[in-house]
Every structure is written in C-alpha cells, then in structure tokens.
Design a protein around this motif. Sequence first.
Motif: not given
Length: 96
Positions: A44-73
């Motif tokens: 549903e639209q809310r699911h897509l919004a959640s995915v978009a928010a996660v990707y937006e947050k990950l795109s601004s993460a420092v490279l060293d933090d991306q692995g951790l961010a992916l584990l928490l997702m």
Amino acid sequence: MTMPDERTKAVLETREFLLSLKQNLAVPDDVRRTAQALLRHYPEQRHLASVAAVYEKLSSAVLDDQGLALLLMSPVFDYPGDGDTPIPKRIRPETP
C-alpha cells in the motif's frame, strides 16, 4: 531507466487496477478471486512511503554507518521463490 517516482506511480496504479478488477462484477469470478489474492499482500502507499524514508535516510548515512543501518533495517521484501523450492543459502543474506 525507471526513476523512483515512476516506479512508485506504477505500483500504486497497479494496486488501483487490481482493486477495480476485484470489484467489477462483469469480470469472471476466477479473475476477481486472483485479484483479491494478489491484493492481500500487495504494498500500500504507506509501505512505499516507509521504503522511501529508509532509502532517504540511508542515502545520507556515512559510508561506515551504512552496514549498521542495513542490519537495523527490517526486510521489506523476501527473495522470490516458487514456494516449494527452498531459496539457496548462498543468495540469502545472513540473518542475525
């Protein structure tokens, strides 16, 4: 190349199409049942919004933090399979 906004629009419009099939009494029963079954787990639209928010947050993460961010997702989609054949472990990510 498909842009994220085009992909989002296609997914939302496909959902609307399936809803219209499900509700149209002129459509054969088996097609309506199939549309209803597909909609049961269709995003549903809310699911897509959640995915978009996660990707937006990950795109601004420092490279060293991306692995951790992916584990928490939490996973949004699972690897495709036919239901009878287990997905080989070599293509599945390790789960903590």
